[in-house]
Design an enzyme around this catalytic site. Sequence first.
Site, PDB file in Angstrom:
ATOM      1  N   CYS A   1      31.354  33.372  23.144  1.00  0.00           N
ATOM      2  CA  CYS A   1      31.616  32.225  22.276  1.00  0.00           C
ATOM      3  C   CYS A   1      32.888  32.475  21.474  1.00  0.00           C
ATOM      4  O   CYS A   1      33.343  33.594  21.341  1.00  0.00           O
ATOM      5  CB  CYS A   1      30.447  32.065  21.318  1.00  0.00           C
ATOM      6  SG  CYS A   1      28.864  32.067  22.125  1.00  0.00           S
TER       7      CYS A   1
ATOM      8  N   ARG B   1      37.586  32.151  27.950  1.00  0.00           N
ATOM      9  CA  ARG B   1      36.442  33.069  27.930  1.00  0.00           C
ATOM     10  C   ARG B   1      35.211  32.459  28.582  1.00  0.00           C
ATOM     11  O   ARG B   1      34.268  33.179  28.890  1.00  0.00           O
ATOM     12  CB  ARG B   1      36.058  33.398  26.506  1.00  0.00           C
ATOM     13  CG  ARG B   1      37.120  34.039  25.679  1.00  0.00           C
ATOM     14  CD  ARG B   1      36.824  33.699  24.240  1.00  0.00           C
ATOM     15  NE  ARG B   1      37.656  34.449  23.347  1.00  0.00           N
ATOM     16  CZ  ARG B   1      37.269  35.555  22.749  1.00  0.00           C
ATOM     17  NH1 ARG B   1      36.083  36.013  22.983  1.00  0.00           N
ATOM     18  NH2 ARG B   1      38.044  36.180  21.936  1.00  0.00           N
TER      19      ARG B   1
ATOM     20  N   TRP C   1      28.596  29.661  24.471  1.00  0.00           N
ATOM     21  CA  TRP C   1      28.126  30.054  25.809  1.00  0.00           C
ATOM     22  C   TRP C   1      26.630  30.225  25.634  1.00  0.00           C
ATOM     23  O   TRP C   1      26.177  31.129  24.942  1.00  0.00           O
ATOM     24  CB  TRP C   1      28.805  31.360  26.216  1.00  0.00           C
ATOM     25  CG  TRP C   1      28.517  31.807  27.600  1.00  0.00           C
ATOM     26  CD1 TRP C   1      28.858  31.185  28.768  1.00  0.00           C
ATOM     27  CD2 TRP C   1      27.804  32.999  27.991  1.00  0.00           C
ATOM     28  NE1 TRP C   1      28.435  31.918  29.837  1.00  0.00           N
ATOM     29  CE2 TRP C   1      27.782  33.017  29.404  1.00  0.00           C
ATOM     30  CE3 TRP C   1      27.206  34.038  27.301  1.00  0.00           C
ATOM     31  CZ2 TRP C   1      27.185  34.049  30.132  1.00  0.00           C
ATOM     32  CZ3 TRP C   1      26.611  35.065  28.008  1.00  0.00           C
ATOM     33  CH2 TRP C   1      26.594  35.064  29.408  1.00  0.00           C
TER      34      TRP C   1
ATOM     35  N   ASN D   1      28.360  33.628  16.711  1.00  0.00           N
ATOM     36  CA  ASN D   1      28.448  34.378  17.974  1.00  0.00           C
ATOM     37  C   ASN D   1      27.415  35.479  17.886  1.00  0.00           C
ATOM     38  O   ASN D   1      27.309  36.149  16.853  1.00  0.00           O
ATOM     39  CB  ASN D   1      29.832  35.031  18.139  1.00  0.00           C
ATOM     40  CG  ASN D   1      30.881  34.033  18.546  1.00  0.00           C
ATOM     41  OD1 ASN D   1      30.575  32.867  18.790  1.00  0.00           O
ATOM     42  ND2 ASN D   1      32.140  34.478  18.581  1.00  0.00           N
ATOM     43  N   GLY D   2      26.669  35.712  18.975  1.00  0.00           N
ATOM     44  CA  GLY D   2      25.698  36.803  18.974  1.00  0.00           C
ATOM     45  C   GLY D   2      24.287  36.274  19.240  1.00  0.00           C
ATOM     46  O   GLY D   2      24.095  35.120  19.613  1.00  0.00           O
TER      47      GLY D   2
ATOM     48  N   GLU E   1      33.622  45.835  44.460  1.00  0.00           N
ATOM     49  CA  GLU E   1      34.473  44.931  43.676  1.00  0.00           C
ATOM     50  C   GLU E   1      34.843  43.687  44.474  1.00  0.00           C
ATOM     51  O   GLU E   1      34.827  42.577  43.942  1.00  0.00           O
ATOM     52  CB  GLU E   1      35.723  45.683  43.220  1.00  0.00           C
ATOM     53  CG  GLU E   1      36.777  44.841  42.523  1.00  0.00           C
ATOM     54  CD  GLU E   1      36.270  44.138  41.271  1.00  0.00           C
ATOM     55  OE1 GLU E   1      35.177  44.466  40.788  1.00  0.00           O
ATOM     56  OE2 GLU E   1      36.969  43.221  40.810  1.00  0.00           O
TER      57      GLU E   1
ATOM     58  N   LYS F   1      34.030  39.853  43.333  1.00  0.00           N
ATOM     59  CA  LYS F   1      35.060  38.810  43.229  1.00  0.00           C
ATOM     60  C   LYS F   1      34.622  37.546  43.967  1.00  0.00           C
ATOM     61  O   LYS F   1      34.710  36.440  43.460  1.00  0.00           O
ATOM     62  CB  LYS F   1      36.388  39.321  43.809  1.00  0.00           C
ATOM     63  CG  LYS F   1      37.106  40.292  42.928  1.00  0.00           C
ATOM     64  CD  LYS F   1      37.801  39.612  41.787  1.00  0.00           C
ATOM     65  CE  LYS F   1      37.417  39.887  40.378  1.00  0.00           C
ATOM     66  NZ  LYS F   1      36.526  40.846  39.933  1.00  0.00           N
TER      67      LYS F   1
ATOM     68  N   GLU G   1      31.532  35.797  42.230  1.00  0.00           N
ATOM     69  CA  GLU G   1      31.646  35.200  40.889  1.00  0.00           C
ATOM     70  C   GLU G   1      32.557  33.982  40.859  1.00  0.00           C
ATOM     71  O   GLU G   1      32.463  33.182  39.937  1.00  0.00           O
ATOM     72  CB  GLU G   1      32.108  36.232  39.871  1.00  0.00           C
ATOM     73  CG  GLU G   1      33.495  36.773  40.065  1.00  0.00           C
ATOM     74  CD  GLU G   1      33.863  37.736  38.930  1.00  0.00           C
ATOM     75  OE1 GLU G   1      33.443  37.531  37.788  1.00  0.00           O
ATOM     76  OE2 GLU G   1      34.583  38.698  39.207  1.00  0.00           O
TER      77      GLU G   1
ATOM     78  N   HIS H   1      21.054  51.806  57.454  1.00  0.00           N
ATOM     79  CA  HIS H   1      19.779  52.019  56.737  1.00  0.00           C
ATOM     80  C   HIS H   1      19.193  50.700  56.250  1.00  0.00           C
ATOM     81  O   HIS H   1      18.594  50.653  55.179  1.00  0.00           O
ATOM     82  CB  HIS H   1      20.020  53.000  55.588  1.00  0.00           C
ATOM     83  CG  HIS H   1      20.621  54.278  56.050  1.00  0.00           C
ATOM     84  ND1 HIS H   1      19.908  55.253  56.710  1.00  0.00           N
ATOM     85  CD2 HIS H   1      21.900  54.714  56.040  1.00  0.00           C
ATOM     86  CE1 HIS H   1      20.707  56.251  57.039  1.00  0.00           C
ATOM     87  NE2 HIS H   1      21.924  55.950  56.652  1.00  0.00           N
TER      88      HIS H   1
ATOM     89  N   LYS I   1      34.222  35.355  29.878  1.00  0.00           N
ATOM     90  CA  LYS I   1      35.232  36.407  30.059  1.00  0.00           C
ATOM     91  C   LYS I   1      34.789  37.709  29.411  1.00  0.00           C
ATOM     92  O   LYS I   1      35.064  38.780  29.907  1.00  0.00           O
ATOM     93  CB  LYS I   1      36.568  35.978  29.463  1.00  0.00           C
ATOM     94  CG  LYS I   1      37.688  37.005  29.653  1.00  0.00           C
ATOM     95  CD  LYS I   1      37.944  37.296  31.120  1.00  0.00           C
ATOM     96  CE  LYS I   1      38.980  38.357  31.327  1.00  0.00           C
ATOM     97  NZ  LYS I   1      39.090  38.794  32.734  1.00  0.00           N
TER      98      LYS I   1
END
Length: 610
Positions: free
Chosen positions: A2, A27, A74, A100-101, A483, A487, A490, A506, A605
């Site tokens: 946020c 963000r 958010w 925020n939080g 990674e 990418k 997301e 396996h 973000k």
Amino acid sequence: MCGIVGFTGRREAAPILLEGLARLEYRGYDSAGLVTSTGRQLHLRKKAGRLAELRKLVAAHPAPGCHGISHTRWATHGGATDRNAHPHLSHDLRIAVVHNGVIENYATLKHQLLADGVIFRSDTDTEVLCHLIARYYHGDLLSAVGAALALVKGTYGLAVMARDEPGVIVGARLGSPLVIGIGPDGHYLASDAAALAGFAEKVVYLDDRQLCQLDESSYVIRNPDCDAIDVPVHDIALFLGDGDRDRGEFPHYMLKEIYEQPEALANAMRGRLDSADCTAHFGGLNLTAQQLRQIDRVIMTACGTSYHAALVGEYLFEELARLPVEVEYASEFRYRNPPIDRNTVVLAITQSGETADTLAALRESKRMGHTTLAICNVVGSSIAREADGGVYLHAGPEIGVASTKAFTAQVCTLAMLALYFGRMRHLSSLHGQRIIHDLQALPDMVRRTLACHETVKEIAAKYAEAKNVLYLGRQYLYPVALEGALKLKEISYIHAEGYPAAEMKHGPIALVDAQTPSVFLVPRGHVFDKVMSNMQEIKARGGPIIAIASAGDADVAAVADDVIPVPDVPEYLQPIITAVPLQLLAYEIAVLCGCDVDKPRNLAKSVTVE
Ligand code: AGP
């Protein structure tokens, strides 16, 4: 994460608040709102969706006044709706809060407030704060905020206004950043200095459990005992990072940042490679050579892409510094209680410097008396300030939610740290010189790698309809497989998994069919033949293969359906080179899928909540 922006001064507040929030848009958020005041009246405007929706609302229903607070949310508790957007007002409409939080004990507090007859208007945890502050408010807003927070468990970055105290903003911080801005037109409060660029000239960072009170001509910071304290004032320029925030000619920030990687790598290395002593130097480790020499184990802790960089760091430190390394998800590490001996250093790796789990893991390590270091991109961020020492990436602002240049800069920085530690132990000056030579060539190598973009676009068009993709690599390239999968997941929302290439046998190989492409990281190296065998196993089962391979490698071309060429670099630097085509592949597929590449759904973000 946020965003918070507040202003009290001699200009209309709403335009400043909206512009500040616009700078925090990258963000990720799902609603936005603001409240201003004139005399004894609060003007509340808030809306689910993008900031543009709030702008339309304010244009239709202006929010007058030179004093206001604002927020991009958010969602944590309660959906992304108008009523759950911040600011929230107390039941008596006298107190306005943006937060925020997470208020962890909000259910208990809400239960008590409901029992007292308080009417709630939202599903958020934040709303309990408004009603608690109102309960303790008798004309002194800062005291009322302090009294309310004494009942709260959880994290907060807060900005609070009271209808009956025009021009006053109170802030409070625990676990979520908050910075005061000092400018010619008044005073500001924000969750990130970036929101205040062009408005404030100086900034003052609050630390945890500090409160502040601003009005148009003054500000005061108080400790938990409410004693006024002095806190250093800094030029805001120190915290705005190098590199610009404009997208330039790029359609998305993410693509711009992919192409910025040669420059970001050069910035990460600038002034740190020492050819005379064949080592690297860092100004901010804040540890003596003696202390560094005593380190006999490293725990790297991080989240997401930074965790993948840490996994590469494990290989780098083991090979170049001969130091045992353990890599831990910060969210797990913070609650585990592993036996850690005293010569272990904990290294937090983070782009934003505000990831809640990574910050908590760092604090837990400090509480246990361990030396802590951080690799971070945002100057002045919480993790950067709380670690005993560290290294800034200098990669410039990373606006795209999907991390790209920060990842390669993190890996480059880890390579330099491994060189530094290695040269304190067993690495010869000849070996050190060779590593420096390899690192100095990196920006140009990445520039050459970017030439694969057109090839990647063609391949992306072939596989944009895939529902599942496998990413496979070995040794240094196993973390890059993870990674590359992240990418794609997301930003295109296509399911993808990364594995060590040998792991296919396996179980995961059961997933292979003609609709499931496998991306192999297979440049020439000491396990090349092994990876080729894994490719053959996939080929034999009809799975399409996309290979990231050394340019001109005919053996790979004979097996793979599609090849993306990369220049040859020493194996320990292949993670940086091979990450680039994977970033581009995810980007081009996401564009074809019509996804919001810079602000993917559900993502932020910087994840400043647990
Ligand atoms: C990576 O593309 C994601 N945006 C996410 O995994 C990110 O790396 C993670 O949240 C950690 O963030 P940090 O590096 O700022 O701590």
